[in-house]
Design an enzyme around this catalytic site. Structure first.
Site, PDB file in Angstrom:
ATOM      1  N   GLU A 815       0.860  -1.181   0.000  1.00 23.25           N
ATOM      2  CA  GLU A 815       0.000   0.000   0.000  1.00 23.25           C
ATOM      3  C   GLU A 815       0.899   1.235   0.000  1.00 23.25           C
ATOM      4  O   GLU A 815       1.990   1.229   0.568  1.00 23.25           O
ATOM      5  CB  GLU A 815      -0.892  -0.012   1.244  1.00 23.25           C
ATOM      6  CG  GLU A 815      -0.107  -0.070   2.551  1.00 23.25           C
ATOM      7  CD  GLU A 815      -1.012  -0.218   3.759  1.00 23.25           C
ATOM      8  OE1 GLU A 815      -2.113   0.339   3.713  1.00 23.25           O
ATOM      9  OE2 GLU A 815      -0.613  -0.894   4.724  1.00 23.25           O
ATOM     10  N   HIS A 819       4.475   9.712   2.942  1.00 22.99           N
ATOM     11  CA  HIS A 819       5.721  10.262   3.477  1.00 22.99           C
ATOM     12  C   HIS A 819       6.404   9.220   4.354  1.00 22.99           C
ATOM     13  O   HIS A 819       5.799   8.217   4.730  1.00 22.99           O
ATOM     14  CB  HIS A 819       5.456  11.508   4.345  1.00 22.99           C
ATOM     15  CG  HIS A 819       4.480  12.472   3.774  1.00 22.99           C
ATOM     16  ND1 HIS A 819       4.826  13.387   2.804  1.00 22.99           N
ATOM     17  CD2 HIS A 819       3.160  12.662   4.008  1.00 22.99           C
ATOM     18  CE1 HIS A 819       3.758  14.104   2.480  1.00 22.99           C
ATOM     19  NE2 HIS A 819       2.729  13.676   3.190  1.00 22.99           N
ATOM     20  N   ASP A 860      15.468  -2.902  12.487  1.00 24.04           N
ATOM     21  CA  ASP A 860      15.908  -1.788  11.637  1.00 24.04           C
ATOM     22  C   ASP A 860      14.929  -0.628  11.766  1.00 24.04           C
ATOM     23  O   ASP A 860      14.478  -0.074  10.763  1.00 24.04           O
ATOM     24  CB  ASP A 860      16.020  -2.229  10.177  1.00 24.04           C
ATOM     25  CG  ASP A 860      16.805  -1.212   9.335  1.00 24.04           C
ATOM     26  OD1 ASP A 860      17.555  -0.415   9.937  1.00 24.04           O
ATOM     27  OD2 ASP A 860      16.650  -1.202   8.101  1.00 24.04           O
TER      28      ASP A 860
END
EC number: 2.7.11.22
Length: 1491
Positions: A815, A819, A860
């Protein structure tokens, strides 16, 4: 004795098995002989059924011996063998099906009512065999004793079961027993003679006893336990259990593959298996096991090739265990296997077949691993193991889906079977072992023991035994009471468990991802076998078997058996065995899971595999012997699995089968692992499992690359991998991943926006990138609103055949999110309120908590991996480094994970056994970054990173972190000095609730750090209601991603003005930067606050100039540096003189007023004015920097309040003067001043504009200065010509973009200054951090001042110590450090993150800082006076040296340069400046500092 008790529990199964297995002990020989006689009687009765089951030839014994070593290797290489095993399993299943067909009715009734009689007959036969075996060796004797105990009990159980079972088992088994027993006795004599001497033989003897105990009903219930805790249950022989495990684990593999092939290839091998089951009466043993005793015969044997295969497997395993010629036979099954064999043989030939199966490489593997696991306490582990097993056997997706389907089918079938069989036989009938179940307690226990033995002895036997074991396990599950009644049965089940665990281990390896689901499945399965759980403990078998015995009567329902026949004979048998083992295993397994993490993984697999495992085990053992033949089985396996699943009550079992079958499919379909929830793609046998047949589609459409995620059934319409990337219109590139680019695209069909993550294969040596595989497998298991959703996978090929031409690429379709957090923070386009930060953190921690509860570590987490859409929704992305985490596992993980700035101290110190706390630390860094607008720890080396952490959070020491001394790098990476924790002081400007949370999340000791769940309960987040939160005002016209932000930064540095994308961004940054640049210069003098204030305008200039400075030539930068350095000697009066202020008393007054305004926190305006003053000063040689600094601070205040025109004038003057002072640097400044001066008019002396600005806003400065400023900077009489020349040169050198940026900065700061002042006051409180927040992150700075401020921030943080000169020096160092950071992609402003940058950190950048810069730092006053422009230029130069890379770094550098001038001021100013910087956020275009 516990073993005899277990034997008794097993009565049927254990008697025969013990006859074979017990030969090791001399004392038990008489008992075993007696029991063998009983078994022979039972076998005679059973022989009728056994004959139907299949004839086993004495050859089986030798084969069994050969197979034993194979079995060991099979355990090791169950993964690779999974596929080849399927063929063998098919054969076995067919045999089993045939046997089932003949024995179903008999078995069902006999199983319940006549199992005891059968077991007695088998026990008699096996006792006879045992006597022979005992003659062979003392080991055989001891094993026989165990068998005799079990046979006695099994005889009793057999009586309970019914005479019918006994007659069948005895007739069949007697014929087989006589033959097999003879052969076995010979082999056992040979093998056991060698084993007797060894302690292993004793252990094995004990193990056989435990096996015998398990063989009976106890065994069934226990067999799951047994798999893992065979030896523990066999209190007599812990070593025996371990032996079984050891042998299973290694040699059997090789033997298994070869022996298994031979079994598969020749009917003789099947007959051998059969003969093996009874010591040497393979035919009778095989028949009995096929018909009633072995779960195989009931469930899968019905007429399935399994019966034949298994009989051959039994023969091999029987020969193995009986003769124990091979070392494996000795280690694994000499005593343990012998007992197992004899138990299963004498009580029930069907068990023999099971035994042969267990002997089969896969089976023996299972038994040995199980025994080992039992020893270690794999009971808790079992649940984990079964899921693991599934992954090992086949591809994760296929097996998972299969398991699901089979579970569903098993649940339905279990209900049906339960009704038919009154509960206990439910499992056995499902597996076509209901007849076997009738003989269940004795025969099954014996079979299980044999199965364990056979597993050890031969992979083929393992295959055969697995079905039996599974059926037994299922029987035990279905007949929890029956299991209680039959301790021996439980033991066989445990044996099955052991076998299952072995299988599951390999599977676990294969399907690491599937493990969580499988574990869930196993857990689900575990509940059904609760009775088994009771029986699993070694003592429990005796006690719990009685409760299970009552359920045995229900076992007789024949209908269950009929269900089994539909199962493809080969796979059903195997899957049934697996199912049984799984069912039984779960109870014991779950407790064991905690004990044995790796085994736990395998065991959960076994449980999940119960359905799938049958196929998996069959596949694995067969794979070991003949990898190629088993491959065809997968299709059958699904059906069998489905059959198993209906028969098996636990739905998880069917899932296992599905997995087993799917493994082959999985090989073709990588994404299948997530399919686990779906169910078996090909479950023809089990219509119920088919209900959950999203996997079926994958089966139908084998080319499918990915199956829909569990919750995405609807999307199955467009199968994963079916579509081509040409179905999307690619709009542009938005990022770069670890294995390719990320594109923004639009779906041509639906019109929705998606993100396409490209996975390139052309450079892949290993095929498909493991990171991509891991990400796919993990994302398909994570469905949460705060975790990015992977919609599908597409390829760049229209046809699958096109991949032959070139490898091409795959695209992961996600999807689209507008930003990412890094792009937004660095853009400076957004200012996040406290509510926004709460909303972001709440969503982030909800997503992380979900991942951690699913046992996944993200590894991460950083701002660029946190995605936002325009509605303010946050999603966690990029799971390429994520992995499954097992808290019970002690295996190490790599510590080279997590981006350096977000890496926790335990990883920096070399921790490899870390926990989810590593992700919480990363989120704590992001929380601080949301408040400060820049990363709080920015270093480019691990040592420097640890230093930064130590300065803020305190040095790692045993006092606060007791386990730190255990970390590998604790002594090598100790910080140069010990720091105390200053986090609360540094972040005192943030709300107290947020500070408490930040303090808890950034705790050094990971064991004391809060968990994701605890963060959600913190005061800061607990009352947050996302639905009521107003979304932040995000830039809808610009998607702010990391890639865009980096490009923008590079453009700024290169001098290209990036006003266009969002002009507001550039203007904001420039304005702010202009403001900050001036204050920075002021700040360089003594007043820290003015420094900050100046930093803001200076930074603005730096940024407005920042763009200019970015455009400046190296020579110009050098000139600026020189100017700044030369200014170090300037005093306030000197500066005034240079600026021509000395002549005006008003100027002196203004300077005083500037000092006051600095105190009043008017840094922004004062900074700007200072920079103007500095420009004239620079032209005058900057002799009076100190004076200028104070006045400029004052002026800055006035300027802040002054109109935008004043600001512009001041900037222009500063630029022009700077240009004058140094023509290279001056040229840039000239350009700025020209643009500014255009509006300003004459460029009066910078003093005048400064005075005007100061006077106007603060009204402190004389009006003289103010009026000249608005029209334009009136050139001071001496400097104007120079300024003009400079201006003329500057415009030429400056790009139009730079000039435009400067103008924007001027205009924006004007509007901003008033706000800046109040903010400045607020900022003063946080001082370093407040300053830091604005400059904190180049992208983080919302306003220009912040941009310029980043450098200042660094300085300010240093100034936090409140050392003015040292601060300036540290500022220089910071500056250099920030420059180096910008190299890393950090902004110098980033480095500026106040407290983060320390002298040590600065050292890193210090090397990069030019000496002039250092000297400049040494001369803060000069710098401040030297005109913000020159400072900016010098700083920019520094950053260029440091390769700040981003233009913002240059701007911030200039700001920092000013700060350098007044480090002490910087701290005071920092506070002041911070407020304005926040207001400037709109201008805080992030100063383009490298992220």
């Amino acid at each position: 004795m516990p073993n005899p008790e277990r034997h008794g529990g097993k009565k049927d199964g254990s008697g025969g098995a013990s006859g074979t297995l017990q030969p090791s002990s001399g004392g038990g020989s008489s008992n075993s002989r007696e029991r063998h006689r009983l078994v022979s009687k039972h076998k005679r009765h059973k022989s009728k059924h056994s004959k139907d089951m299949g004839l086993v030839t004495p050859e089986a014994a030798p084969l069994g011996t050969i197979i034993k070593p194979l079995v060991e290797y099979d355990d090791i290489s169950s993964d690779s063998d999974t596929f080849s095993d399927d063929m063998a399993f098919k054969l076995d299943r067919r045999e089993n099906d045939e046997r089932r067909g003949t024995d179903r009715s008999d078995r069902l009734h006999k199983h319940r009512h006549h199992q005891h009689r059968r077991s007695r007959d088998l026990l008699k036969t096996k006792q006879t065999e045992k006597e022979k075996n005992q003659e062979v060796s003392s080991k055989s004797g001891s094993m026989k004793d165990r068998i005799s105990g079990s046979s006695k009990r099994s005889n009793e159980e057999n009586e309970d079961y019914g005479k019918a079972q006994i007659s069948k088992s005895s007739s069949n088994k007697e014929s087989r027993s006589s033959k097999l027993h003879k052969e076995k006795t010979r082999k056992e004599r040979e093998l056991k003679s060698g084993h007797k001497d060894r302690s292993k033989s004793h252990r094995k003897r004990e193990t056989p006893k435990s096996y015998k105990t398990v063989d009976s009903p106890k065994r069934r219930s226990r067999s799951p336990h047994r798999k893992w805790s065979d030896s523990p249950k066999q209190d007599d022989s812990p070593s025996g259990a371990s032996y079984g495990q050891d042998y299973d684990l290694s040699p059997p593999r090789s033997h298994t593959s070869s022996n298994y092939d031979s079994y598969k290839k020749s009917p003789g091998s099947t007959s051998r298996r059969q003969s093996i089951s009874p010591p040497y009466k393979e035919p009778s043993a095989y028949q009995s096991s096929t018909r009633s005793p072995s779960p195989y015969s009931r469930r899968q044997r019905s007429v399935s090739p399994y019966s034949r295969r298994r009989s051959s497997s039994y023969e091999r395993s029987g020969s193995y265990s009986g003769r124990s010629p091979s070392p494996y036979g000795r280690r694994r099954s000499s005593s343990p296997f012998m007992s197992k064999r004899s138990l299963s043989r004498s009580p029930l030939p069907s068990r023999k077949s099971m035994k042969s199966r267990s002997r089969s490489p896969a089976y023996s593997r299972h038994s040995s691993s199980h025994s080992k696991k039992k020893r270690s306490g794999s009971r808790s582990r079992h649940s984990s193991i079964s899921p693991v097993r599934l992954p090992l056997n086949s591809s994760l997706g296929a097996e998972l889906s299969r398991k699901k389907k089979e579970r569903a089918a098993a649940a339905a079938a279990a209900k049906m079977d339960g009704k038919e069989s009154k509960g206990s036989p439910i499992f056995l009938p499902r597996k076509e072992n209901s007849l076997v179940e009738a003989k269940d307690s004795g025969l099954e226990s014996k079979k299980l023991t044999r199965g364990v033995k056979l597993e050890k002895s031969a992979p083929d036997t393992e295959l055969v035994n697995i079905p039996h074991l599974n059926t037994e396990v299922k029987n035990s599950l279905d007949t929890g009471k029956v299991k209680l009644d039959e301790n021996s049965e439980k033991h066989p089940i445990k044996d099955l468990k052991a076998q299952g665990s072995r299988d599951s281990k390999p599977i676990a390896l294969k399907e690491e991802i599937v493990t969580p689901k499988e574990t869930e499945t196993s857990e689900k399965e575990t509940p059904p076998p609760v009775p088994a759980v009771t029986s699993p403990p070694p003592p429990l078998p005796t006690t719990s078997p009685p409760p299970q015995t009552p359920p045995l009567p229900p076992l007789p329902p024949l209908p269950a058996i009929p269900q089994q026949p539909p199962l493809p004979p080969p796979q059903p048998a195997f899957s049934h065995v697996l199912a049984s083992s799984t069912s039984t295993l779960p109870p014991s397994t779950h407790p064991r899971t905690s004990t044995l993490s790796s085994q736990a993984n395998s065991q959960p697999l076994a449980q999940v595999s119960v359905k799938t495992q049958v196929s998996v085990t069959a596949a694995i053992p067969h794979l070991k012997t003949s990898t190629l033949p088993p491959l065809p089985l997968p299709p059958l396996l699904p059906g069998d699995d489905d059959m198993d699943s209906p028969k098996e009550t636990p739905p998880s079992k069917p899932v296992k089968k599905e997995k087993e079958q799917r493994p082959r499919h999985l090989l073709t379909d990588l994404p299948l692992p997530p399919e686990l929830p779906g169910g078996d793609p090909s479950p023809p046998d089990s219509p119920e499992p088919k209900a959950v047949t999203p996997p079926q589609q994958p089966y139908k459409k084998r080319p499918k690359i990915c199956c829909p995620r569990y919750g995405e059934r609807r999307q199955t319409e467009s199968d994963w991998g079916k579509r081509c990337v040409d179905k999307f219109d690619i709009i542009g590139i938005i990022g770069e991943g670890t294995y390719g680019q990320v594109y923004k695209a639009k779906d041509k069909d639906t019109g929705e926006l998606v993100a396409l993550k490209k996975v390139r294969l052309d450079n892949e040596k290993e095929g498909f990138p493991i990171t991509a595989i891991r990400e796919i497998k993990i994302l398909r298991q994570l469905i949460h609103r705060s975790v990015v959703n992977m919609k599908e996978i597409v390829t760049d090929k229209q046809d699958a055949l096109d991949f032959k031409k070139d490898k091409g690429a795959f695209y992961l379709v996600f999807e689209y999110m507008d930003h990412d957090l890094m792009g937004l923070l660095e853009s400076g386009l957004v200012h996040f309120s406290e509510d926004h930060i709460k909303s972001f953190m709440k969503q982030l921690m909800e997503g992380l908590d979900y991942c951690h509860k699913k046992n996944f570590l993200h590894r991460d987490i950083k701002c660029s991996n946190i995605l936002l859409n325009n509605s303010g929704q946050i999603k966690l992305a990029d799971f390429g480094l994520a992995r499954l985490y097992n808290s019970e596992e002690s295996r190490p993980y790599t510590n080279k994970v997590i981006t350096l700035w977000y890496r926790p101290p335990e990883l920096l110190l070399g921790e490899e056994r870390y926990t989810p706390a590593i992700d919480v630390w990363s989120c704590g860094c992001i929380l601080g970054e949301l408040f400060t607008k820049k990363p709080i720890f920015q270093a480019n080396l691990e040592l420097a990173q640890l230093e930064l952490i130590s300065r803020l959070c305190g040095s790692p020491c045993p006092a606060v972190w007791p386990d730190v001394i255990k970390l590998p790098y604790f002594n090598t990476m100790k910080p140069k000095k010990q720091y105390r924790r200053r986090l609360r002081e540094e972040f005192s400007f943030i709300p107290s609730a947020a500070l408490d949370l930040l303090d808890h999340m950034l705790t050094l000791d990971p064991s004391k750090r809060c968990t994701a769940e605890q963060t959600l309960q913190s005061d800061f987040l607990k009352d947050v209601e996302l639905s009521k939160m107003d979304p932040p005002d995000l830039p809808h016209w610009q998607d702010c991603h990391e890639l865009w932000s980096k490009k923008r930064r590079r453009q700024r540095q290169s001098g290209v003005v990036i006003e266009e994308p969002p002009p507001s961004k550039a203007s904001r940054k420039e304005t702010t930067s202009g403001t900050s640049a001036e204050p920075v210069k002021n700040s360089s003098p003594a007043p820290p606050q003015p420094a900050s204030g100046k930093v803001e305008p200076g930074t603005g200039d730096a940024i407005g100039l920042g763009d200019i400075t970015q455009q400046l030539n190296q020579s110009e930068l050098a000139v600026l540096l020189n100017l700044l350095q030369s200014q170090t000697d300037l005093s306030i009066p000197q500066m005034a003189q240079l600026l021509n202020i000395h002549s005006n008393p008003e100027m002196q007054q203004q300077l005083e007023a500037l000092n006051q305004s600095i105190s009043a926190l008017t840094e922004a305006t004062s900074q700007q004015q200072d920079s103007e003053h500095m420009a004239p000063e620079e032209s005058l040689k900057e002799a009076p920097p100190a004076l200028v600094v104070q006045p400029s601070a004052e002026q800055t205040t006035s300027e802040a309040s002054s109109t935008p025109a004043d600001m512009q004038n001041m900037l222009a003057v500063l630029l022009s003067q700077l240009m004058k002072t140094q023509e290279p640097a001056g040229s840039l400044e000239e350009n700025n001043s020209d643009k500014n001066s255009g509006p300003q008019g004459p460029r009066r002396t910078p003093t005048m504009p400064q005075e005007e600005a100061a006077a106007c806003p603060p009204h402190i400065l004389p009006p003289e200065k103010r009026p000249p400023e608005p029209p334009g900077p009136p050139p001071p009489p001496p400097p104007p010509p120079l300024i003009e020349g400079d201006l003329s040169s500057a415009p030429q050198e400056l790009n139009p973009a730079v000039t435009a940026a400067l103008l924007q900065l001027l205009s924006q700061p004007e509007a901003e200054p008033p706000g800046h002042l109040p903010h400045e006051h607020q900022a003063l409180r946080p001082m370093e951090y407040s300053t830091r927040p604005h400059p904190n992150r180049t992208y983080g700075n919302t306003d220009g001042p912040e941009t310029g401020f980043s450098a200042t921030d660094t300085d300010e943080r240093n100034s936090g110590p409140a050392l003015t000169e040292s601060l300036t020096q540290t500022l220089v160092k910071n500056r250099t450090f920030s420059g180096s950071v910008s190299h890393l992609g950090e902004s110098s402003s980033y480095q500026g993150t106040g407290s983060v940058q320390f002298p040590g950190d600065q050292d890193l950048r210090f090397a990069r800082v030019p000496l002039p810069l250092h000297s400049v730092v040494g001369q803060p006053f000069l710098k401040a006076e030297g005109s913000s422009n020159s400072v900016v230029h010098a700083e920019t130069k520094l950053q260029n040296y440091g390769e700040l890379g981003p233009g913002t770094t240059g701007a911030s550098s200039s700001g920092a340069g000013l700060n350098w001038g007044g480090s002490a001021q910087s701290s005071a100013y920092g506070k002041l400046y911070r407020g304005p910087t926040r207001v400037p956020p709109r201008g805080g275009r992030g100063r383009g500092v490298p992220y």
